[in-house]
Design an enzyme around this catalytic site. Structure first.
Site, short mmCIF file in Angstrom:
data_model
loop_
_atom_site.label_atom_id
_atom_site.label_comp_id
_atom_site.label_asym_id
_atom_site.label_seq_id
_atom_site.Cartn_x
_atom_site.Cartn_y
_atom_site.Cartn_z
N GLY A 47 32.78 40.15 28.13
CA GLY A 47 33.09 39.92 30.24
C GLY A 47 34.46 40.64 31.01
O GLY A 47 34.98 41.61 29.99
N ILE B 140 37.41 38.85 31.21
CA ILE B 140 38.10 38.30 30.76
C ILE B 140 38.64 39.28 28.86
O ILE B 140 39.14 39.74 28.92
CB ILE B 140 38.17 36.91 30.61
CG1 ILE B 140 38.25 36.39 31.29
CG2 ILE B 140 38.89 36.79 29.65
CD1 ILE B 140 38.26 34.68 31.51
N ARG C 6 33.23 30.74 32.29
CA ARG C 6 33.94 29.38 33.05
C ARG C 6 33.16 28.50 33.58
O ARG C 6 32.06 28.55 33.46
CB ARG C 6 35.59 29.35 33.67
CG ARG C 6 36.22 30.40 33.29
CD ARG C 6 37.53 30.95 34.26
NE ARG C 6 38.12 30.38 34.73
CZ ARG C 6 39.27 29.15 33.66
NH1 ARG C 6 39.49 29.34 32.80
NH2 ARG C 6 40.10 28.01 34.18
N HIS D 182 43.97 64.64 52.39
CA HIS D 182 44.43 65.27 50.90
C HIS D 182 45.27 66.12 49.91
O HIS D 182 46.66 65.73 50.78
CB HIS D 182 43.45 67.00 51.12
CG HIS D 182 43.60 67.82 50.05
ND1 HIS D 182 42.84 67.93 48.56
CD2 HIS D 182 44.11 68.67 49.40
CE1 HIS D 182 42.87 68.25 47.82
NE2 HIS D 182 44.00 69.60 48.66
N ASP E 129 35.71 27.55 42.70
CA ASP E 129 35.35 28.37 41.66
C ASP E 129 34.05 26.82 41.37
O ASP E 129 33.80 26.69 41.11
CB ASP E 129 36.32 28.04 40.19
CG ASP E 129 36.48 29.39 40.28
OD1 ASP E 129 36.02 30.23 40.77
OD2 ASP E 129 36.98 29.71 39.44
#
Ligand code: FAD
Ligand code: NAD
Length: 483
Positions: free
Chosen positions: A198, A200, A287, A459, A327
């Site tokens: 993944g 990590i 996690r 550019h 999280d």
């Protein structure tokens, strides 16, 4: 700085944020900007025992990993690429202790910066443990054990996440470690095993590969980066394997035995039982939300079956005045997702407008080539049944990428056939994480691929790849073949 002591009563705030990571600390700062009295409680302690705000991201995640990715990429390029530029270097040597020292000083500077930001905004920092009690009371236990009860009109839970442990390969430092352990190696392992290909696994596998480790990555799923656009994943896999990352797919780890300073990892794949011997093993299989000792009895806050705090679209929990962000709630475990949730909640609490557009959250993997995407993968668009077109531009055709000696990969745009809306963008190549920002903004404004086609890009820049990919969606690219 407001004073919060009320004689004879608990310390009282408008908002108490529990957790000072990238979800919690921005929430505290925005709440203070909204003229609310705010405290932010955080219990993080580093290995040397020092307390620090910033959570996983600043102390043991995003920031130290990016510091090492930058240093090791420079080392790798000095050794492997400078000669191509006509630059001779007598001997490139590695001073890992200095590399780690630089990483530590970046982390220290960034985490210390949060305290400075709190001071400027008027947020009260409280270092220690926070536990939610019923009625929006919070029990605060300082690191020295002193305990007091606080009260707030609103409590925001931002307790983050911790690594998932693999039963067949439990953590056993210094041989079997999590990502934090893998960021702190004091010597380059000769043979490094990584379980999980993944984000990590790829980032830390790249760090140690560039420094000379033989890296074997064992991934349980048969597909590489199964959650990403598969055209992008195939291209990325090709480059990683060329760099020497030995990525083995469909590999199910059955055991890890530490003996004689090495780790024998047993796994099974399509060919049967296999073994690989390594000196260090990193387990990076995802996690899980962390809510240890966070909730007292009868708070009304619920967890789902996977341990995430249950919230609605605006991050409200089931308890009045209690919110949760980052999280520890559903959605991708990304620092910027947590930050926007924290800011949203702080604004909504203050009666202002706040919203997170969960459909447009960029993801970046900081490998070389870098990987970045936003929106739907081609597989997801196909499954939705909506007619679509794709435009791809290879960095081989980008003058800037070639000048940088980084012409690997491509930019890909997926747009709807009916109204030309951009549905997803997938980039593997140099600075993909920076290039994606333009397309995030475009999608936020519901832009069409024609909008990008008609936007002037300087550019020679890498951003021309995004422009040309948009043109290619209508087979009108100028600088590449319109396939
Ligand atoms: P956290 O950062 O985990 O912070 C939570 C904090 O709350 C911690 O300090 C914890 O100690 C504290 N806490 C918990 N409970 C309590 C309590 N009861 N009382 C007091 N304090 C408490 N994401 C990206 O977007 N980009 C990246 O490049 C990136 N790289 C990463 C690299 C690695 C190696 C790892 C492990 C993660 C990486 N991530 C990255 C993911 C990112 O770190 C997380 O998504 C992010 O940290 C989540 O933020 P958070 O505030 O929700 O939780
Ligand atoms: P991940 O979900 O990105 O990858 C875990 C990998 O392990 C998956 O490919 C999964 O199929 C595999 N896996 C699961 N169980 C396995 C097993 N038993 N054996 C072998 N493989 C197995 O999780 P992670 O890499 O641990 O990262 C954790 C979180 O941290 C992620 O949610 C990620 O978003 C976040 N993070 C983000 C960044 C970034 O944004 N650049 C960097 C690092 C971490």
């Amino acid at each position: 700085m407001p004073t919060n002591d009320k004689p004879g009563g608990p310390d009282s705030f408008d908002v108490i944020v529990i957790g000072g990571g990238p979800a919690g600390y921005p929430c505290a700062i925005r709440a203070a900007q909204n003229q609310l009295r705010v405290a932010c409680i955080d219990e993080w302690k580093n290995r040397d025992g020092s307390a620090a705000f910033g959570g996983t991201c600043l102390n043991a995640g995003c920031i130290p990993s990016k510091a090492l990715l930058e240093s090791t990429e420079l080392y790798h390029r000095a050794r492997e690429e400078f000669a191509t530029h006509g630059i001779g270097v007598a001997a490139v040597s590695l001073d890992l202790a200095q590399m780690q020292k630089r990483k530590a000083s970046i982390v220290k500077g960034m985490t210390g910066g949060i305290l400075a930001l709190f001071k400027a905004a008027g947020v009260t920092p409280l270092q220690g443990h926070g536990k939610l009690l019923p009625g929006r009371r919070v029990q605060f236990t300082a690191h020295d054990g002193a305990r007091r009860e606080l009260a707030a009109r609103h409590v925001v839970l931002a307790s983050g996440s911790v690594p998932i442990e693999l039963r067949s390969a439990p953590f056993k430092a210094p041989h079997v470690v999590d990502s934090w352990g893998a960021l702190d190696f004091e010597a380059v392992p000769k043979r490094l095993g990584v379980i999980g290909a993944g984000v990590i696994g790829l980032e830390l596998g790249s760090v140690w590969r560039r420094l000379g480790a033989e890296v074997t990555v064992l991934e349980a799923l048969p597909d590489f980066l199964a959650f990403a656009d598969q055209q992008l994943a195939r291209e990325a896999l090709r480059h990683f394997r060329k760099q020497g990352l030995d990525i083995r797919l469909g590999a199910k780890v059955t055991g890890a035995t530490v003996a004689g300073g090495a780790v024998d990892v047993a796994y099974s794949d399509a060919k049967g039982a296999q073994h690989v011997a390594v000196d260090r093993l990193v387990v990076a299989i995802g996690r899980r939300p962390y809510t240890g000792e966070l909730l007292g009895a009868d708070t009304g806050v619920e967890l789902d079956e996977r341990g995430f705090i249950t919230v609605d679209h605006s991050c409200r929990t089931g308890a009045e005045g209690v919110w949760a962000v980052g999280d520890c709630v559903r959605g991708p475990m990304l620092a910027h997702k947590g930050k926007e949730e924290g800011v949203m909640v702080a604004d909504v609490i203050a009666g202002r407008y706040g919203e997170v557009n969960y459909k447009v959250i960029p993801a970046v993997v900081y490998t070389a080539p870098e990987i970045a995407w936003v929106g739907l993968t081609e597989e997801q668009v196909k499954a939705s049944g909506r007619e679509y077109k794709t435009g791809v531009f290879p960095f081989q055709a980008s003058a800037r990428a070639r000048a940088m000696e980084q012409a690997a990969g491509f930019a890909k745009i997926i747009a709807a056939r009916d109204d030309d809306e951009i549905l997803g963008v997938h980039i593997v190549g140099p600075m993909a994480g920076e290039l994606i920002a333009e397309t995030v903004l475009a999608m936020e404004y519901s832009a069409s691929s024609e909008d990008l086609q008609r936007t002037i890009h300087a550019h020679p820049t890498l951003s021309e790849a995004v422009h040309e990919a948009a043109l290619n969606a209508d087979k009108r690219a100028i600088d590449s073949l319109n396939r």
